[in-house]
Design an enzyme around this catalytic site. Structure first.
Site: not given
Length: 606
Positions: A257, A294
Site C-alpha cells: 500500500d 501502489e
C-alpha cells in the site's frame, strides 16, 4: 507440539521474545503468570523467556512494570488488537496445496475483494463459496484487502494494529488458511494487501521501540522509522512480516500500500531490501512470488531490476490509466482528473503506461513522473482497473461507476442506454489493454450498490475524529455535511455489502455476459496479452470522438460520440471479422466498421 508467538515449532516450552530497547525490565504475562524476561544474547534490545505455553495460551508483555501490552508480532488477537495475544501453532494446519507453485503475473486477471463486504456473512469461509464463480468468470488471481487485526468489527483494513494477526471477525488465522488453500485448489493465486507506510491509531508500538519518527509525516499519522536511529529492527519487522504472510499463509504475492509514503533515504531502500528477501524465499521454496506496489510517483525505478539500479518489484498499480478512462467516459474533471478527459490521454496511457511522464501536473502544480522504456518494460508490470477500493470508496457517496454513469446519462424512453454503452466501452478498454487488468468485486455485473468509507473505531476520540473529518473534507467541495455517509454508522458498512441477488436482473446479467466475453477473448487471443508496449499503437480523432487501438492483427475500436461513426479498418475492403461487439448495431461493411454511439468492437484484420 506447541508453537512460539512467531510460529516456530517447539517441542516443550515456547520461546517468547520482544524488542524493547529502552526498557530496563520486561516481563511476559503468560496465562496470568508473570515470567521475568532476560536480555537476549547477541540481540541488542531484545528480551527473551521460555515458558510452558501450548497453542491457545493468552499472553502479554509488561515494560518496566507498566500495563500489559499485546505482542507487536502477535500471531493471534482473539479479543481484538488491544486485548491479550495468543500463541498459535502454524504447523497444525493441514494444507492440501503441496503441488502449488504460484502463478506468473503475465496474462493474469486480478479480482480485488474485501472480506467483510464480499458476502452477506462477511467472512473468509463464506467467500470460499464464491470461488467457483470467480473461476468461471475467468479470474486468475484473488487480491484480498488487508486482514491485519484492526479495532472494531468492520473497516477497510488499512488501520491495522496487530500486523501479524488475522482480523478475528473474518474468521481468524485458520479461516484465512482455508481460503488460500481453497483458492489454490481451484487454480487461483492469492495476493494480500499489506500496509507498511503507517499503523492504525491506538497502536502501542512506540511503547516498545522507535518504530516511528517525527522527521517525516504521513497523511495517516507518524511516519514509520525506516532510516533513523533504531531503524534496522523496524525494517526487519517489515521484512519479517512480509515473509510470514508468504510462508505461513502461502500467499502468492503482496500488494504494498502507498509505497510513496515510505520515507527512506538509506542507500538500500526498504522496497529493494524487501524484494531481495522475497527473492531468496521464492528461490528456496520453488514458488513464484509477486510484489505489486501502489504508487503515485510514476517512477519506473520501482519495477526496474535491482542489477539495473531499480528496486526489483514485480509490478505497480497504474492510476494514470484509470484516471484517463474514468474521465473520458464520465466527463469528470475535478481534483486529479483535471489533466485527463481527452481521448489523447487514453491513447498515451495505453501505449506508454504513464500520462504524467515528466510533464506538468495541474493537480500537483509541478512537473511529475518520468517515461517508461516501452522497449524494455513489459506491459503486465502495470496493474490497471476501471474501479478499485480507493477510486470508489474515496468518492463522497462511494458510488460505483455504473451508478455514476447512470446519474450523468439518464435513460430516455426510446433512446439507447448511453450509460450502459459507456460502461462497456470503459471495461473493454481495460480488458483489452496490454496491462494486467484488475476488477473490483461486483464490477463485472455492473453492481450499483455503493462502496463507502466505513470504520468501527472503539475509541470515542478516534470515532468522532474520523466521522467529523470525513464529512468536513467533502464539505469543502460543496457537499452538505449530512449528505456524506458517517463512517462510524453501521448502516454505511451494511450498504457497502455486495448484493448478489442483482445477478438475477437482466441488466446485470447482460453486463456479466459482456465481462465474460471480454475475458474469454483475452484468454483466446495472444495479441491481447502481448506485453510488448512498443508494439501497441493508438489512432484517434478528438473531434469525432473515436479511438482505435492496434493489438497485432486485432483492432479495438471505440466510439465515444453521441452519433454513429464509420471507420475504414481494412484496406481495399479486405475481409475482416468482428470478434466482439458491445452493441448489436455494430457492423462491418466492405472493410469499414460502423460503430453506434457509445460502443466498442474488437475486430480481426486479415
Amino acid at each position: 507440539m506447541t508453537a512460539d508467538p512467531q510460529g516456530e515449532s517447539q517441542h516443550e516450552n515456547s520461546a517468547f521474545s520482544v524488542w524493547a530497547p529502552a526498557a530496563s525490565r520486561v516481563d511476559a504475562e503468560i496465562a496470568g503468570q508473570q515470567v521475568p524476561m532476560t536480555p537476549a544474547a547477541g540481540r541488542p534490545g531484545w528480551w527473551a523467556a521460555d515458558a510452558p505455553a501450548p497453542a491457545g495460551t493468552r499472553y502479554a508483555f509488561r515494560l518496566d512494570g507498566g500495563e500489559p501490552l499485546a505482542d507487536p508480532r502477535s500471531p493471534r488477537q482473539p479479543d481484538g488488537p488491544q486485548g491479550a495475544s495468543q500463541t498459535y501453532d502454524h504447523a497444525a494446519f493441514e494444507w492440501s496445496d503441496a503441488g502449488w507453485r504460484g502463478s506468473p503475473l503475465g496474462g493474469a486477471v486480478v479480482y480485488e475483494l474485501h472480506p467483510g463486504t464480499f458476502t452477506p456473512q462477511g467472512t473468509l469461509d463464506a467467500a470460499i463459496g464464491r470461488l467457483d464463480y470467480l473461476v468461471s468468470l475467468g479470474v486468475t488471481v484473488v487480491e484480498v484487502m488487508p486482514v491485519a487485526a484492526f479495532p472494531g468489527d468492520h473497516g477497510w483494513g488499512y488501520d491495522g494494529i496487530g500486523l501479524w494477526a488475522v482480523h478475528e471477525p473474518y474468521g481468524g488465522p485458520d479461516a484465512l488458511k482455508r481460503f488460500v488453500d481453497a483458492c489454490h485448489g481451484r487454480g487461483l493465486a492469492v495476493f494480500l494487501d499489506v500496509v507498511y507506510n503507517h499503523v492504525g491509531p491506538g497502536n502501542h508500538l512506540d511503547s516498545f521501540g522507535p518504530y516511528f519518527t517525527d522527521v517525516y509525516t504521513t497523511p495517516w499519522g507518524p511516519a514509520v522509522n525506516l532510516d533513523q536511529a533504531g531503524s534496522d529492527e523496524v525494517r526487519a519487522f517489515i521484512v519479517g512480516n512480509a515473509l510470514m504472510w508468504l510462508r505461513d499463509y502461502h500467499f502468492d504475492g503482496l500488494r504494498l500500500d502507498a509505497v510513496h509514503a515510505l520515507q527512506d533515504h538509506r542507500a538500500v531502500h526498504i522496497l529493494e531490501e524487501l524484494a531481495a528477501a522475497v527473492d531468496v524465499f521464492a528461490t528456496a521454496s520453488g514458488r513464484s512470488i509477486v510484489l505489486v506496489a501502489e504508487s503515485d510517483m510514476n517512477n519506473p525505478r520501482l519495477i526496474t531490476a535491482r542489477q539495473a539500479g531499480g528496486y526489483g518489484l514485480s509490478a505497480q498499480w497504474n492510476d494514470d490509466f484509470h484516471h484517463a478512462v474514468h474521465a473520458l467516459v464520465t466527463g469528470e474533471r475535478q481534483g486529479y482528473y483535471g489533466d485527463f478527459g481527452p481521448i489523447a490521454a487514453v491513447a498515451k496511457t495505453i501505449t506508454g503506461a504513464y500520462f504524467h511522464d515528466g510533464i506538468w501536473s495541474s493537480f500537483r502544480e509541478r512537473t511529475h513522473g518520468r517515461p517508461v522504456d516501452t522497449r524494455e518494460v513489459p506491459g503486465y508490470r502495470f496493474v490497471v482497473f476501471l474501479q478499485d477500493h480507493d477510486q470508489v470508496g474515496n468518492r463522497a457517496a462511494g458510488d460505483r461507476i455504473a451508478a455514476t454513469l447512470r446519474a450523468a446519462n439518464p435513460r430516455r424512453d426510446g433512446q439507447p442506454d448511453r450509460a450502459a454503452g459507456l460502461l462497456r466501452v470503459a471495461s473493454g478498454l481495460v480488458l483489452t489493454s496490454p496491462f494486467t487488468p484488475m476488477l473490483f468485486m461486483g464490477e463485472e455485473w455492473g453492481a450499483d450498490t455503493p462502496w463507502q468509507y466505513f470504520t468501527d473505531h472503539t475509541d470515542p476520540f478516534f470515532a468522532e475524529a474520523v466521522s467529523n473529518g470525513r464529512r468536513s473534507e467533502f464539505a469543502a467541495y460543496g457537499w452538505g455535511f449530512a449528505d456524506v455517509p458517517d463512517p462510524q454508522d453501521k448502516e454505511t458498512f451494511l450498504r457497502s455489502k455486495l448484493d448478489w441477488d442483482q445477478l438475477s436482473a437482466d441488466e446485470h446479467e447482460s453486463v456479466l455476459g459482456w465481462y465474460r466475453a471480454l475475458l474469454a477473448l483475452r484468454r483466446a487471443r495472444p495479441e491481447l496479452t502481448d506485453p510488448r508496449l512498443d508494439r501497441v499503437r493508438a489512432d484517434y480523432d478528438e473531434d469525432a470522438r473515436w479511438l482505435v487501438v492496434h493489438r497485432g492483427a486485432l483492432r479495438v475500436a471505440a466510439n465515444l460520440a453521441e452519433t454513429s461513426v464509420e471507420l475504414p479498418l481494412a484496406a481495399g475492403g479486405a475481409p475482416a471479422a468482428v470478434l466482439l461487439a458491445s452493441d448489436p448495431g455494430i457492423a462491418l461493411k466492405q472493410g469499414t466498421l460502423v460503430l453506434p454511439p457509445a460502443s466498442l468492437a474488437v475486430v480481426e484484420l486479415p
